[in-house]
Motif scaffolding. Structure first.
Motif, PDB file in Angstrom:
ATOM      1  N   ALA A  99       1.003  -1.230   0.031  1.00  0.00           N
ATOM      2  CA  ALA A  99      -0.012  -0.114   0.002  1.00  0.00           C
ATOM      3  C   ALA A  99       0.784   1.119  -0.114  1.00  0.00           C
ATOM      4  CB  ALA A  99      -1.041  -0.033   1.228  1.00  0.00           C
TER       5      ALA A  99
ATOM      6  N   ASP B 153      -7.732   1.023  -4.896  1.00  0.00           N
ATOM      7  CA  ASP B 153      -7.432   1.609  -3.691  1.00  0.00           C
ATOM      8  C   ASP B 153      -6.394   2.889  -3.771  1.00  0.00           C
ATOM      9  OD1 ASP B 153      -7.471   1.382  -0.578  1.00  0.00           O
ATOM     10  OD2 ASP B 153      -5.398   0.835  -1.011  1.00  0.00           O
ATOM     11  N   ASP B 154      -6.566   3.821  -3.238  1.00  0.00           N
ATOM     12  CA  ASP B 154      -5.667   5.015  -3.102  1.00  0.00           C
ATOM     13  C   ASP B 154      -5.253   5.482  -4.474  1.00  0.00           C
ATOM     14  OD1 ASP B 154      -4.093   6.537  -1.615  1.00  0.00           O
ATOM     15  OD2 ASP B 154      -2.360   5.702  -1.865  1.00  0.00           O
TER      16      ASP B 154
ATOM     17  N   GLU C 245     -13.589   1.933  -6.831  1.00  0.00           N
ATOM     18  CA  GLU C 245     -13.809   1.177  -5.465  1.00  0.00           C
ATOM     19  C   GLU C 245     -13.958   2.327  -4.146  1.00  0.00           C
ATOM     20  OE1 GLU C 245     -10.370  -1.323  -4.705  1.00  0.00           O
ATOM     21  OE2 GLU C 245     -10.845  -2.418  -6.651  1.00  0.00           O
TER      22      GLU C 245
ATOM     23  N   THR D 294     -12.551   2.967  -1.532  1.00  0.00           N
ATOM     24  CA  THR D 294     -11.268   3.431  -0.792  1.00  0.00           C
ATOM     25  C   THR D 294     -10.225   3.883  -1.878  1.00  0.00           C
ATOM     26  OG1 THR D 294     -10.032   1.016  -1.190  1.00  0.00           O
ATOM     27  CG2 THR D 294     -11.436   1.665   0.845  1.00  0.00           C
ATOM     28  N   SER D 295     -10.700   4.239  -3.141  1.00  0.00           N
ATOM     29  CA  SER D 295     -10.285   4.837  -4.261  1.00  0.00           C
ATOM     30  C   SER D 295      -9.739   6.381  -3.799  1.00  0.00           C
ATOM     31  CB  SER D 295     -10.608   4.682  -5.748  1.00  0.00           C
ATOM     32  OG  SER D 295     -12.120   5.477  -5.573  1.00  0.00           O
TER      33      SER D 295
ATOM     34  N   LEU E  12     -10.261  -5.271  -5.639  1.00  0.00           N
ATOM     35  CA  LEU E  12     -11.709  -5.558  -4.860  1.00  0.00           C
ATOM     36  C   LEU E  12     -12.442  -6.890  -5.322  1.00  0.00           C
ATOM     37  CD1 LEU E  12     -13.282  -4.974  -2.271  1.00  0.00           C
ATOM     38  CD2 LEU E  12     -14.258  -3.090  -3.420  1.00  0.00           C
TER      39      LEU E  12
ATOM     40  N   ASP F 242     -19.008  -1.211  -1.064  1.00  0.00           N
ATOM     41  CA  ASP F 242     -18.878  -0.817  -2.405  1.00  0.00           C
ATOM     42  C   ASP F 242     -20.210  -0.606  -3.364  1.00  0.00           C
ATOM     43  OD1 ASP F 242     -17.259  -0.584  -4.985  1.00  0.00           O
ATOM     44  OD2 ASP F 242     -17.518  -2.652  -5.448  1.00  0.00           O
TER      45      ASP F 242
ATOM     46  N   THR G 219     -10.835   4.648   3.777  1.00  0.00           N
ATOM     47  CA  THR G 219      -9.548   3.840   3.615  1.00  0.00           C
ATOM     48  C   THR G 219      -9.691   2.271   4.143  1.00  0.00           C
ATOM     49  OG1 THR G 219      -7.132   3.884   4.405  1.00  0.00           O
ATOM     50  CG2 THR G 219      -8.613   4.416   6.082  1.00  0.00           C
TER      51      THR G 219
ATOM     52  N   ARG H  28      -5.997  -2.578   1.872  1.00  0.00           N
ATOM     53  CA  ARG H  28      -6.102  -3.279   0.628  1.00  0.00           C
ATOM     54  C   ARG H  28      -4.760  -3.602  -0.039  1.00  0.00           C
ATOM     55  NH1 ARG H  28     -10.037  -5.916   0.324  1.00  0.00           N
ATOM     56  NH2 ARG H  28      -9.549  -6.105  -1.863  1.00  0.00           N
TER      57      ARG H  28
END
Length: 564
Positions: free
Chosen positions: A96, A237-238, A257, A259-260, A296, A399, A414, A417
């Motif tokens: 991550a 993610d991120d 997603e 947490t994107s 995900l 999601d 967050t 992931r």
């Protein structure tokens, strides 16, 4: 001043000068010099010290602090198995790209291989998972200059916070690092030196600046992508706001997603996982522009693996490429103008129809369901607030059910992931909450097995900082995600409960009582809403749900996808 005391104080002083503001400590004898120096720095207001008895939880607490504060955070342990217990969080931080600084106390070099107590080979203990490994050792006498010690700290901090470019669009290139420190006896200062300061010789640079700062990197100009191919933007993610900005500029569907950091604005498709099951849409995709770490869902993995789709990765390497299909990679991209709007309109019509069908399936009635819980938690995140979500079903339920947020309201979603494990989620959430500014509330959503896996994270001593954190546990006495996978099918029913669902029968309320943590039980939507409306301090809300019909409802949801 003895060498171990001097080394410990110099290392802590350089951590502070390098911008480290939070350090997590798991106590031990060999790390005594660091512990005393950290305590003094905390008392002086130079940093904030967090003490935990479980090294694995301590490492995930540091991980969460780094996520919440966007700063490098150090975790300090003694030698032996204590150092090994940091490994899960270091692996998560590596994938991550979280700036986690592992500082492990070690025995003197000459004791390696002698079977001396608590002595093992800690050299490069975490292998390639760390961006840098540096070792320092207390000498027989205090050196005339601390340059080598300070340079060791500066090197690992620079590696941890490495970035590409500058400003809000810069993406992290750093990750976890390992500083292994060999201390020799005496491990503590003399009685007359306990409260002493660093001598002038040990202070180092007189201007107080860090020994070394990471050099800024000039960002490369954005590459221009051609319009024309039917394109979707995938934000894992991120991914950050760059994915949203590109999708808006080009008018493309955004498959983001939760947490994107990109799931807002005008382009997100809420039910993208279901819509990728419709050949009328999915088979027409010709190009994917992928940001972040999209891991995900299986539909996205299949999309990224198709040999008839051009896959373009954007951002910092490494890229998610499950099918080895990457055609090109760029640090950043742009387009000239907007594409044909009819492509996006097809997706939005299908998304609206599918979401209405989904809500009819899972949101009716007052009895709590996993999807009701996810929707309620998503709605409860305030502007400036934060949500930490666990792996398995909770992040997938979110999601599907997350409410859209307005751009600029600073809601941070967050999760761990990097490797998507259930390790340390409670501690990560506590760290993330402590890393936010005062007054910014944090929520967490996780399953009961994830909660129990890191229940040690609730052990917070009376002198330690306490977060403003509400942990919502979707409690169904087992691992319901397996019921939606191959293992949940009829041929495996005889073994399913014992080896996949793994019910525990643990009373979460009694566990919280033993930990001194407030516990609320919610069995209805109204009870959950009431519990979520209360904030302040650390509390656990146990939302009781049923998993017996999970597989059947999951089948209905997949069948809810429609074009209009």
């Amino acid at each position: 001043m003895n060498p171990s005391t001097a080394l410990g104080r110099v290392l802590v002083d350089e951590l502070v000068r390098s911008g480290v503001r939070d350090v997590v400590l798991s106590p031990g004898s060999r790390s005594a010099a660091l512990a005393l120096a950290l305590h003094a720095a905390d008392a002086h207001g130079d940093l904030r010290l967090h003490v935990r008895i479980d090294e694995r939880s301590a490492a995930f607490l540091a991980l969460g602090l780094a996520k919440g504060s966007h700063r490098p955070v150090a975790v300090v342990t003694t030698s032996g198995t204590a150092a090994a217990n940091l490994h899960p969080a270091i692996l998560e931080a590596s994938h991550a790209r979280v700036p986690l600084i592992a500082i492990t106390a070690d025995r003197p070099v000459e004791l390696r291989g002698t079977e001396a107590n608590q002595t093992t080979d800690q050299v490069k203990l975490y292998g390639d998972a760390v961006r840098a490994y540096v070792e320092v050792a207390a000498p027989d006498v205090v050196p005339a200059s601390p340059a080598a010690w300070r340079a060791a700290v500066a090197r690992v901090v620079a590696a941890a916070v490495g970035r590409t470019g500058e400003g809000p669009m810069a993406r992290p290139q750093g990750g976890p690092v390992h500083l292994n420190v060999a201390f020799r006896e005496p491990l503590v200062p003399g009685a007359d030196e306990v409260g002493g300061d660093l001598s002038a010789e040990l202070v180092g640079r007189p201007d107080g600046a860090p020994w070394r700062r990471p050099a800024p990197v000039t960002p490369e100009p954005a590459s221009t992508l051609p319009l024309g191919p039917r394109t979707v933007v995938v934000a894992g993610d991120d991914a950050g706001p760059a994915a949203r900005l590109l999708a808006e500029e080009a008018g493309w569907p955004l498959l983001a997603e939760p947490t994107s950091g990109a799931r807002n604005g005008t382009q997100p498709i809420a039910t993208y996982r279901l819509l990728l099951g419709l050949p009328e849409l999915a088979d027409r995709i010709e190009r994917v522009i992928a940001f972040g770490h999209p891991t995900l869902s299986r539909p996205i993995t299949r999309l990224l693996s198709r040999d008839d789709v051009e896959i373009v990765g954007v951002g910092a390497a490494p890229f998610s490429d499950p099918g080895n299909r990457l055609a090109a990679t760029y640090p950043s991209v742009r387009v000239d103008g907007a594409d044909d709007p009819s492509w996006f309109e097809q997706w939005t019509r299908a998304d609206a129809a599918t979401l209405a069908a989904v809500e009819e399936i899972v949101l009716g009635g007052d009895t709590l369901t996993p999807w009701l819980v996810a929707r309620a938690v998503s709605q409860a995140v305030e502007p400036g607030g934060q949500l930490v979500v666990g792996s398995s079903n909770p992040v997938r339920d979110l999601d599907l059910m997350a409410v859209p947020y307005q751009v600029g309201q600073r809601r941070m979603i967050t999760a761990n992931r990097g490797l998507a494990g259930i390790d340390g989620v409670v501690s990560t959430a506590i760290g993330a909450a402590l890393g936010r500014r005062s007054g910014e509330r944090t929520l967490a959503l996780m399953g009961d097995l994830t909660f129990l896996h890191d229940s040690n994270g609730l052990v917070i001593g009376p002198s330690e900082p306490v977060p403003d954190l509400t942990i919502v546990v979707a409690s169904d006495n087992g691992g319901s995600i397996f019921s939606t996978l191959e293992q949940g099918d009829v041929p495996y029913a005889a073994a399913f409960e014992r080896v996949f669902a793994t019910p525990t029968g643990v009373s979460i309320g009694r566990l919280c009582q033993a930990m001194g943590v407030e516990h609320r039980l919610a069995r209805t939507s109204d009870e959950l809403q009431e519990a979520l409306a209360t904030d302040g301090g650390l509390r656990v809300v146990e939302a009781v749900i049923d998993r017996t019909d999970r597989r059947e409802i999951d089948r209905k949801l997949r069948g809810a996808a429609r074009l209009h």
